[in-house]
Design an enzyme around this catalytic site. Structure first.
Site, PDB file in Angstrom:
ATOM      1  N   ASN A 198       0.846  -1.195   0.000  1.00 18.21           N
ATOM      2  CA  ASN A 198       0.000   0.000   0.000  1.00 18.21           C
ATOM      3  C   ASN A 198       0.886   1.251   0.000  1.00 18.21           C
ATOM      4  OD1 ASN A 198      -1.466   2.256   1.086  1.00 18.21           O
ATOM      5  ND2 ASN A 198      -3.091   0.850   1.673  1.00 18.21           N
ATOM      6  N   HIS A 201       0.923   6.114   2.095  1.00 17.19           N
ATOM      7  CA  HIS A 201       1.647   7.032   2.975  1.00 17.19           C
ATOM      8  C   HIS A 201       2.870   7.670   2.322  1.00 17.19           C
ATOM      9  CE1 HIS A 201      -1.305   6.555   5.938  1.00 17.19           C
ATOM     10  NE2 HIS A 201      -1.206   5.234   5.864  1.00 17.19           N
ATOM     11  N   HIS A 207      -5.672   3.650  -1.370  1.00 10.75           N
ATOM     12  CA  HIS A 207      -6.997   3.980  -0.832  1.00 10.75           C
ATOM     13  C   HIS A 207      -7.321   5.408  -1.229  1.00 10.75           C
ATOM     14  CE1 HIS A 207      -9.678   4.193   3.065  1.00 10.75           C
ATOM     15  NE2 HIS A 207     -10.336   4.539   1.971  1.00 10.75           N
ATOM     16  N   ARG A 251      -9.453   8.206  -0.648  1.00 16.19           N
ATOM     17  CA  ARG A 251     -10.427   8.616   0.371  1.00 16.19           C
ATOM     18  C   ARG A 251     -11.272   9.784  -0.126  1.00 16.19           C
ATOM     19  NH1 ARG A 251     -10.410   7.607   5.939  1.00 16.19           N
ATOM     20  NH2 ARG A 251      -9.036   5.896   6.476  1.00 16.19           N
ATOM     21  N   ARG A 280      -6.866  12.539   1.419  1.00 17.63           N
ATOM     22  CA  ARG A 280      -5.770  12.896   2.319  1.00 17.63           C
ATOM     23  C   ARG A 280      -4.453  12.238   1.919  1.00 17.63           C
ATOM     24  NH1 ARG A 280      -7.540   9.800   7.796  1.00 17.63           N
ATOM     25  NH2 ARG A 280      -9.501  10.780   7.281  1.00 17.63           N
ATOM     26  N   GLU A 324      -8.750   0.603  -2.716  1.00 17.11           N
ATOM     27  CA  GLU A 324      -9.604   0.589  -1.524  1.00 17.11           C
ATOM     28  C   GLU A 324     -10.511   1.805  -1.598  1.00 17.11           C
ATOM     29  OE1 GLU A 324      -6.222  -1.266   1.505  1.00 17.11           O
ATOM     30  OE2 GLU A 324      -7.071   0.717   1.878  1.00 17.11           O
ATOM     31  N   THR A 380      -8.275   3.325   8.771  1.00 19.97           N
ATOM     32  CA  THR A 380      -9.502   2.529   8.744  1.00 19.97           C
ATOM     33  C   THR A 380      -9.589   1.741  10.048  1.00 19.97           C
ATOM     34  OG1 THR A 380      -9.060   2.351   6.387  1.00 19.97           O
ATOM     35  CG2 THR A 380     -10.853   1.013   7.256  1.00 19.97           C
ATOM     36  N   GLU A 399     -11.057  -9.310   3.126  1.00 17.63           N
ATOM     37  CA  GLU A 399      -9.795  -9.012   3.804  1.00 17.63           C
ATOM     38  C   GLU A 399     -10.099  -8.918   5.290  1.00 17.63           C
ATOM     39  OE1 GLU A 399      -7.230  -6.086   2.078  1.00 17.63           O
ATOM     40  OE2 GLU A 399      -6.291  -5.644   3.999  1.00 17.63           O
ATOM     41  N   HIS A 428      -3.679  -4.780   7.905  1.00 16.71           N
ATOM     42  CA  HIS A 428      -3.806  -3.592   8.750  1.00 16.71           C
ATOM     43  C   HIS A 428      -2.903  -3.703   9.969  1.00 16.71           C
ATOM     44  CE1 HIS A 428      -5.207   0.097  10.555  1.00 16.71           C
ATOM     45  NE2 HIS A 428      -5.748   0.365   9.395  1.00 16.71           N
TER      46      HIS A 428
HETATM   47  N1  PXP Z   1      -5.940  -3.226   4.213  1.00 15.72           N
HETATM   48  C1  PXP Z   1      -6.883  -2.267   4.259  1.00 15.72           C
HETATM   49  C2  PXP Z   1      -8.260  -2.622   3.787  1.00 15.72           C
HETATM   50  C3  PXP Z   1      -6.596  -0.968   4.701  1.00 15.72           C
HETATM   51  O1  PXP Z   1      -7.550  -0.037   4.738  1.00 15.72           O
HETATM   52  C4  PXP Z   1      -5.264  -0.671   5.059  1.00 15.72           C
HETATM   53  C5  PXP Z   1      -4.911   0.713   5.490  1.00 15.72           C
HETATM   54  O2  PXP Z   1      -5.086   1.576   4.427  1.00 15.72           O
HETATM   55  C6  PXP Z   1      -4.306  -1.686   4.989  1.00 15.72           C
HETATM   56  C7  PXP Z   1      -4.671  -2.967   4.584  1.00 15.72           C
HETATM   57  C8  PXP Z   1      -2.876  -1.449   5.310  1.00 15.72           C
HETATM   58  O3  PXP Z   1      -2.738  -1.130   6.641  1.00 15.72           O
HETATM   59  P1  PXP Z   1      -1.331  -0.587   7.144  1.00 15.72           P
HETATM   60  O4  PXP Z   1      -1.096   0.701   6.421  1.00 15.72           O
HETATM   61  O5  PXP Z   1      -1.550  -0.419   8.611  1.00 15.72           O
HETATM   62  O6  PXP Z   1      -0.318  -1.629   6.801  1.00 15.72           O
END
Ligand code: PXP
Length: 255
Positions: free
Chosen positions: A10, A13, A46, A48, A52, A73, A104, A154, A197
């Site tokens: 992901n 960030h 994601h 949003r 953001r 996402e 989330t 998930e 997550h």
């Molecule tokens: N899976 C989903 C559905 C999420 O919303 C997120 C956070 O955006 C993640 C995985 C990844 O989580 P993390 O950034 O804490 O690794």
């Protein structure tokens, strides 16, 4: 036992850091390409409602630049559905979204939102987009997801990871068991099981060892870790911890 365990990286960030200053650096698309190079199986972003982190333009550029599958996402809103149908990523993972949350915070309540969600699942599936639901590891959420025709879920690993960070071993074991049971039950009723997550080098192993899970999606920790050793080395290490845990669980490596 399934040996397949995919890693979705992901890149949200990377965009968060870019957005702190505006401009184009660091670019989440460059990070996605580096992640692909380091062995990611898919890229996750994601979009949003408040944009953001990744932007609409990031999504366009990711779709153009990537050879890997993209998981988008998104919240179940008409705006996001239009965007998803326009870009048709490989997978859409429907997540709950609240403006005031930092990330989330919980899974989607598919059992309660059943009627609202059906239309999103149908429209995306008709466009050949794979739909996943981001849910708490609970049988009723798996049953509800299956009943509206999604092929994948998930499982939210946040509570397990938080318990590990808090040093609460009993709670961590209980949360891990909840994930393992949900994964077993989900696979039994024919669903593809993903998880994610809050996963880190310290928490990924026990989750990766759950044989029914075929995909982990990881973001924040990898991007943070990239500050210290680079994104590619963070991904390579995460991959090897995942693979080792899976191999140990299968009995092909002595612990
Ligand atoms: N899976 C989903 C559905 C999420 O919303 C997120 C956070 O955006 C993640 C995985 C990844 O989580 P993390 O950034 O804490 O690794």
């Amino acid at each position: 036992m399934s040996t397949e365990l995919r890693l979705g990286v992901n890149v949200d960030h990377v965009a968060t850091i870019r957005n702190a200053r505006g401009g184009g650096h660091p670019d989440p698309v460059r990070a996605a390409l580096a992640a692909a190079q380091a062995g990611a199986d898919s890229i996750v972003a994601h979009l949003r409602e408040d944009r953001r982190h990744v932007s609409d333009d990031d999504l366009v550029r990711l779709m153009e630049a990537l050879d890997l599958p993209l998981t988008l996402e998104m919240a179940a809103t008409d705006e996001m559905l239009d965007i998803a149908l326009r870009h048709r990523p490989e997978t859409v993972c429907i997540v709950p979204e609240r403006r005031e949350e930092r990330t989330t915070e919980g899974g989607l309540d598919v059992a309660a939102g059943h009627n609202h969600l059906v239309r999103f699942v149908d429209a995306l599936s008709e466009s050949r987009v794979i739909v996943a639901m981001f849910i708490e590891p609970e049988p009723r959420q798996l049953d509800a997801s299956r009943s509206i025709g999604v092929p994948a879920v998930e499982l939210h690993t946040g509570a397990y990871c938080e318990a590990v960070i808090a040093g609460n071993d009993a709670l961590a074991a209980q949360e891990l068991e909840r994930i393992a049971e949900a994964a077993r039950y989900g696979a039994e009723i024919g669903m593809e099981i993903h998880a994610g997550h809050g996963l880190t080098f310290d928490t990924v192993g026990p989750v990766a060892a759950i044989e029914e899970i075929v995909e982990l999606n990881i973001g924040h920790f990898l991007i943070g870790e990239a500050i210290f050793g680079g994104l590619e080395s963070a991904i390579i290490r995460m991959r090897s911890l995942m693979d080792l845990a899976r191999a140990e669980a299968a009995g092909s490596v002595s612990a």
